[in-house]
Write a protein that holds these residues in place. Structure first.
Motif, mmCIF file in Angstrom:
data_model
loop_
_atom_site.group_PDB
_atom_site.id
_atom_site.type_symbol
_atom_site.label_atom_id
_atom_site.label_comp_id
_atom_site.label_asym_id
_atom_site.label_seq_id
_atom_site.Cartn_x
_atom_site.Cartn_y
_atom_site.Cartn_z
ATOM 1 N N GLY A 1 0.864 -1.211 0.116
ATOM 2 C CA GLY A 1 0.005 -0.028 -0.023
ATOM 3 C C GLY A 1 0.734 1.171 -0.042
ATOM 4 O O GLY A 1 1.579 1.592 1.135
ATOM 5 N N ALA B 1 2.786 5.040 -0.303
ATOM 6 C CA ALA B 1 2.498 6.314 0.404
ATOM 7 C C ALA B 1 1.985 7.079 -0.639
ATOM 8 O O ALA B 1 2.071 7.001 -1.792
ATOM 9 C CB ALA B 1 3.968 6.902 0.811
ATOM 10 N N PRO B 2 1.319 8.261 -0.415
ATOM 11 C CA PRO B 2 0.865 9.285 -1.581
ATOM 12 C C PRO B 2 2.134 9.825 -2.434
ATOM 13 O O PRO B 2 3.217 9.947 -2.084
ATOM 14 C CB PRO B 2 0.268 10.286 -0.892
ATOM 15 N N SER C 1 6.618 6.366 -1.971
ATOM 16 C CA SER C 1 7.295 5.109 -1.568
ATOM 17 C C SER C 1 6.354 3.827 -1.600
ATOM 18 O O SER C 1 5.285 3.764 -1.124
ATOM 19 C CB SER C 1 8.105 5.452 -0.249
ATOM 20 N N GLY D 1 11.029 -1.995 3.824
ATOM 21 C CA GLY D 1 11.600 -0.596 4.186
ATOM 22 C C GLY D 1 12.374 -0.014 3.319
ATOM 23 O O GLY D 1 12.880 1.087 3.360
ATOM 24 N N ALA E 1 11.538 1.298 0.641
ATOM 25 C CA ALA E 1 10.350 1.786 -0.227
ATOM 26 C C ALA E 1 10.580 2.633 -1.065
ATOM 27 O O ALA E 1 10.002 2.944 -2.401
ATOM 28 C CB ALA E 1 9.528 2.067 0.661
ATOM 29 N N TYR F 1 11.523 10.678 6.732
ATOM 30 C CA TYR F 1 12.575 11.161 5.502
ATOM 31 C C TYR F 1 13.982 10.712 5.724
ATOM 32 O O TYR F 1 14.622 9.997 4.963
ATOM 33 C CB TYR F 1 12.547 12.426 5.272
ATOM 34 N N VAL G 1 11.348 11.773 0.482
ATOM 35 C CA VAL G 1 10.190 11.269 0.455
ATOM 36 C C VAL G 1 10.145 9.896 1.528
ATOM 37 O O VAL G 1 11.470 9.644 2.146
ATOM 38 C CB VAL G 1 10.254 10.362 -0.979
ATOM 39 N N PRO G 2 9.197 9.399 2.050
ATOM 40 C CA PRO G 2 9.357 8.451 3.043
ATOM 41 C C PRO G 2 10.194 7.249 3.134
ATOM 42 O O PRO G 2 10.220 6.705 1.868
ATOM 43 C CB PRO G 2 7.819 7.942 3.451
ATOM 44 N N CYS H 1 9.955 4.221 4.413
ATOM 45 C CA CYS H 1 9.149 3.222 4.116
ATOM 46 C C CYS H 1 7.642 3.722 3.817
ATOM 47 O O CYS H 1 7.336 4.864 4.540
ATOM 48 C CB CYS H 1 9.086 2.334 5.356
ATOM 49 N N GLN H 2 7.032 2.796 3.027
ATOM 50 C CA GLN H 2 5.637 3.320 2.630
ATOM 51 C C GLN H 2 4.808 3.282 4.066
ATOM 52 O O GLN H 2 3.834 4.045 4.076
ATOM 53 C CB GLN H 2 4.892 2.305 1.391
ATOM 54 N N TYR I 1 2.980 13.945 2.322
ATOM 55 C CA TYR I 1 2.913 12.862 1.564
ATOM 56 C C TYR I 1 2.999 11.558 2.176
ATOM 57 O O TYR I 1 3.692 10.666 1.869
ATOM 58 C CB TYR I 1 3.532 13.123 0.061
ATOM 59 N N LEU I 2 2.842 11.588 3.625
ATOM 60 C CA LEU I 2 3.099 10.389 4.213
ATOM 61 C C LEU I 2 1.474 9.572 4.114
ATOM 62 O O LEU I 2 0.562 9.947 4.192
ATOM 63 C CB LEU I 2 3.195 10.710 5.757
ATOM 64 N N ARG I 3 1.889 8.289 4.439
ATOM 65 C CA ARG I 3 0.655 7.451 4.224
ATOM 66 C C ARG I 3 -0.216 7.451 5.492
ATOM 67 O O ARG I 3 0.278 7.421 6.903
ATOM 68 C CB ARG I 3 1.051 5.892 3.796
ATOM 69 N N LYS I 4 -1.483 7.334 5.291
ATOM 70 C CA LYS I 4 -2.467 7.332 6.626
ATOM 71 C C LYS I 4 -2.910 5.814 6.879
ATOM 72 O O LYS I 4 -3.461 5.305 5.888
ATOM 73 C CB LYS I 4 -3.680 8.241 5.999
#
Lengths: 185, 280
Positions: free
Chosen positions: A65, A67-68, A77, A128, A130, B22, B63-64, B66-67, B105-108
């Motif tokens: 799933g 990240a945006p 990611s 990790g 990602a 990040y 960017v992150p 990890c997702q 832009y981090l996943r919710k």
């Protein structure tokens, strides 16, 4: 580490038979993302006798799933999520023609048996890593269950997506063999 | 008495959410580099190399790493001479998470109800641990926690007779049974003592210590090193593909406990060990 094998989706039985545990692969073509909620909906659709929203014959599902996406990026990611949560659903999808799964972590004996019975393969991606894996995604679009947000099914066009064969169609299990090789009592 | 508007807290949390997701800590990067030289498995070395490359990309491109950008766990140490104004203290923290995850832009990844499982859409609420301490400063530590490693964590109410050997076998077995699931190489937080909930909480706090640091008590420092050695003999290796580097470190925190009790907890942390702090 030996040179990675380049493989292209859809996967043929011959390509799958050629894969052995520990092989590094670079995957190109289309992979579909799908995780907990999407799998539940896919199986619910099968129970109701409905068509699946995507044809999974010869395809790969990536348990992920993302990240945006930042503006200008096809996707955010995107690394693997833990696969065991999809174990209750996977054998039925494999029996219907799903040929590959990308994730991380151990699979159930039912999944491993289905890989042998129907010639399919389980790849491990690096959990990790990602941001690195997002580099292999050239295009992404939501194709089903948009309301699920990060859990929606996305069609990803990937180029040289890095993974390792964890369970092959010959009954091999890299997690078991790798641990036995390096264990020190 | 010092007056602090809660908007300062919101801004701090927002920034910490992004930075933590990040930028991998220097302690982790240094440990991964050292292990890349020592790892016996060629596949393991390749994995460590890719993890380091990932950290470089995430840091540079903002960017992150990890997702799974995690549950926002916030530890706040509030000086008792601080008076918050301008709004609700906890809501100010949730608002910082909301803004940080949206703008970064981090996943919710949070669902409002564990049975119904509807995404809250903004990664709130945070889990907030507040301590009142002397002074007039506020220390905020933000530690986003991913689900994969959290799911491999456990609290066990052992009998005191189990003793130190019981601790060792429980901790090592917890890592062995986790295999590739928590994204090794992992950092293992261990709580010994306290009550049921205190034991879990100190294991989580243990994860905030820098990789490579030892417990101040030589007994527990030696136990950390012994457990690390035992875990790295398991052979799980980077991502479970086989190898020497299963854990980067083991950190133990200890708390007094009841005469009848011997709680032990393991909080697993993947190699994307994220925590950032600020003092306001």
């Amino acid at each position: 580490m030996p040179k990675p094998k380049s493989i292209t989706v859809p996967l043929s039985d011959e390509a799958i038979e050629d894969l052995r545990i520990g092989d590094a692969v670079l995957i190109s073509g289309v992979v579909y993302t799908g995780r907990d909620s999407a799998h539940k909906r896919l199986l619910d659709a099968l129970d109701r006798g409905e068509q699946l929203p995507v044809d999974l014959t010869g395809q790969i599902i990536y348990y992920a799933g993302p990240a945006p996406a930042k503006p200008g990026h096809p996707i955010g990611s995107i690394g693997p999520t833990t696969s065991y949560r999809m174990d209750p659903y996977a054998p039925r999808l494999i029996a219907r023609g799903l040929k590959g799964m990308i994730g991380k972590g151990n699979r159930s004996s039912e999944v491993i048996e289905a890989l042998q019975q129907y010639k399919a393969v389980y790849f491990g991606a690096i959990g990790g890593a990602a941001a690195l894996m997002a580099k292999s995604v050239k295009n992404a679009e939501v194709v089903a269950f948009e309301d699920l947000g990060p859990e929606a099914i996305r069609r990803l066009e990937v180029k040289d997506f890095p993974a390792v064969v964890v369970n092959d169609c010959h009954g091999g299990d890299l997690y078991k063999e790798g641990m036995e090789t390096y264990r020190r009592d | 008495m010092r007056t602090l508007n809660v908007s300062v807290l919101t801004d701090a949390v927002k920034t910490l959410c992004m930075e933590a997701n990040y930028d991998l800590g220097d302690d982790v990067i240094q440990s991964l580099r050292t292990w890349k030289e020592k790892e016996e498995s060629p596949t393991g070395r390749e994995v460590l190399d890719k993890i380091l490359e990932n950290a470089a990309i995430a840091g540079k491109e903002r960017v992150p790493l990890c997702q799974d950008t995690g549950f926002a766990v916030v530890f706040v140490e509030v000086g008792q001479d601080v008076h918050f104004t301008g709004g609700d203290f906890q809501e100010a923290i949730h608002e910082g998470v909301r803004q940080g995850y949206q703008e970064g832009y981090l996943r919710k990844s949070i669902v409002s109800d564990p049975i119904e499982r509807k995404n809250t859409g903004d990664n709130t609420p945070a889990v907030i641990h507040t301590d009142i301490v002397p002074g007039e400063k506020v220390r905020v530590i933000l530690a986003p926690k991913g689900g994969g490693s959290e799911n491999m964590s456990e609290v066990k109410m052992m009998a005191p007779a189990a003793g130190i050997e019981g601790v060792k076998s429980f901790v090592v077995d917890r890592v062995r049974r986790s295999g590739a699931n928590p994204c090794p190489p992992v950092i293992v937080g261990v709580g010994i003592g306290g009550t049921f909930e205190k034991c879990a909480q100190i294991a989580k706090r243990a994860l905030l210590r820098p990789v490579g640091s030892r417990h101040s008590d030589p007994y527990y420092a030696a136990l950390e090193e012994e457990l690390l050695d035992m875990i790295n003999r398991l052979g799980i290796g980077p991502q479970g593909f086989g190898g020497r580097c299963t854990a980067l470190d083991v950190h133990i925190e200890v708390h007094p406990c009841h005469i009848a009790s011997f709680p032990v907890s393991v909080n697993m942390q993947c190699h994307v060990s994220r925590h950032r702090e600020v003092i306001l």
